[in-house]
Enzyme design. Sequence first.
Site, PDB file in Angstrom:
ATOM      1  N   ALA A 196       0.866  -1.173   0.000  1.00 27.58           N
ATOM      2  CA  ALA A 196       0.000   0.000   0.000  1.00 27.58           C
ATOM      3  C   ALA A 196       0.908   1.230   0.000  1.00 27.58           C
ATOM      4  O   ALA A 196       2.066   1.147   0.412  1.00 27.58           O
ATOM      5  CB  ALA A 196      -0.890  -0.009   1.238  1.00 27.58           C
TER       6      ALA A 196
ATOM      7  N   GLY B  45       0.727  -5.077   1.014  1.00 26.83           N
ATOM      8  CA  GLY B  45      -0.431  -5.163   0.137  1.00 26.83           C
ATOM      9  C   GLY B  45      -0.106  -5.761  -1.228  1.00 26.83           C
ATOM     10  O   GLY B  45      -0.990  -6.302  -1.894  1.00 26.83           O
TER      11      GLY B  45
ATOM     12  N   GLU C 298      -0.387  -9.381  -0.667  1.00 31.75           N
ATOM     13  CA  GLU C 298      -1.817  -9.672  -0.468  1.00 31.75           C
ATOM     14  C   GLU C 298      -2.574  -9.634  -1.792  1.00 31.75           C
ATOM     15  O   GLU C 298      -3.464 -10.454  -2.034  1.00 31.75           O
ATOM     16  CB  GLU C 298      -2.406  -8.663   0.529  1.00 31.75           C
ATOM     17  CG  GLU C 298      -1.831  -8.865   1.927  1.00 31.75           C
ATOM     18  CD  GLU C 298      -2.249  -7.777   2.900  1.00 31.75           C
ATOM     19  OE1 GLU C 298      -2.016  -6.579   2.604  1.00 31.75           O
ATOM     20  OE2 GLU C 298      -2.815  -8.104   3.953  1.00 31.75           O
TER      21      GLU C 298
ATOM     22  N   GLU D  99       4.468  -5.181   7.349  1.00 32.67           N
ATOM     23  CA  GLU D  99       3.644  -4.195   8.062  1.00 32.67           C
ATOM     24  C   GLU D  99       4.092  -3.992   9.506  1.00 32.67           C
ATOM     25  O   GLU D  99       4.001  -2.895  10.049  1.00 32.67           O
ATOM     26  CB  GLU D  99       2.166  -4.612   8.029  1.00 32.67           C
ATOM     27  CG  GLU D  99       1.494  -4.424   6.676  1.00 32.67           C
ATOM     28  CD  GLU D  99       1.620  -5.614   5.745  1.00 32.67           C
ATOM     29  OE1 GLU D  99       2.470  -6.507   6.007  1.00 32.67           O
ATOM     30  OE2 GLU D  99       0.875  -5.664   4.760  1.00 32.67           O
TER      31      GLU D  99
END
Length: 261
Positions: free
Chosen positions: A68, A112, A115, A135
Amino acid sequence: GTYTNIKVEKVGEKKNVTLIQLNRPKALNALCDGLIKDLNHALDEAEADSTIGAVVLTGSERAFAAGADIKEMQAMENFSAVYNSDFSLSWNRITNCKKPVLAAVNGFALGGGCELAMMCDIIYAGEKAQFGQPEITLGTIPGAGGTQRLTHAIGKSKAMEMILTGNRMSAQEAEKAGLVSKVFPPDQLVSEAVKTAEKMASFSKTIVTICKECVNASYNMTLTEGLHLEKRFFHATFSTHDRQEGMTAFVEKRAPDFKDC
Ligand code: HXC
């Protein structure tokens, strides 16, 4: 459509595969809001296009996606700001795509990015790919399925280690652990992914979607429920043109002509 953060192209001998390339090279394909919107729109188009049978999602040789967008997230001040914007909810588009989506991962697939790859149906990796959920190093947790999908894919001990240390996993380890189905030299990765996508696209789209739905159901159902669903869908295929055509073509020793119905 035309996009700012991705490149989209129809590829394969029959132009029946949509190739989506994440394209924010300066940010290592960090998944900013605009990129996710572009991606979702491209998936809507691929799904609606009856000439398309499968999608390949890739990045660059350096990065599939480094997560992200941290610069975007930095400004989110508190729980209610993130909660009220439902941050990351719109990331789910891949998971309900009716057509198969194959991730072709070169370079970094972090946070992300990892993911997003795990939302795809199949992951192919380049030899230098690296998977990770860093993270924890930012004081947050995987928020787009990492704690769940990584654990399903590689088991508790390996998933805990990655999520609690932020350590990365190589392509070779990821293949051994079952996160990735095949590893290729970086320059062959996308063409190999497209070949596999073309093969999936050569079959009945209706039957392909049913296969996907049944495999995905195994994540959400007990074995008894999943077997029941599978049996009923198996029975349902007998009312399709394509099941009749597939079996007739076999008996007549010719290639089937599927009509996606
Ligand atoms: C925003 C990023 C970024 C990211 C890299 N960049 N990752 N920008 N968000 N996630 C930017 C850098 O700021 C830099 O731009 C440029 O990309 C190149 O990165 P460098 O760090 O200079 O490259 P390098 O030294 O080769 O290191 C590569 C790297 C590192 C190891 C991938 O960039 C890195 O650790 N990135 C963050 C990885 C991460 O923590 N991901 C998880 C994010 S949280 P500038 O212009 O500054 O030079 C997450 C939560 C998801 O994903 C939750 C669901 C929504």
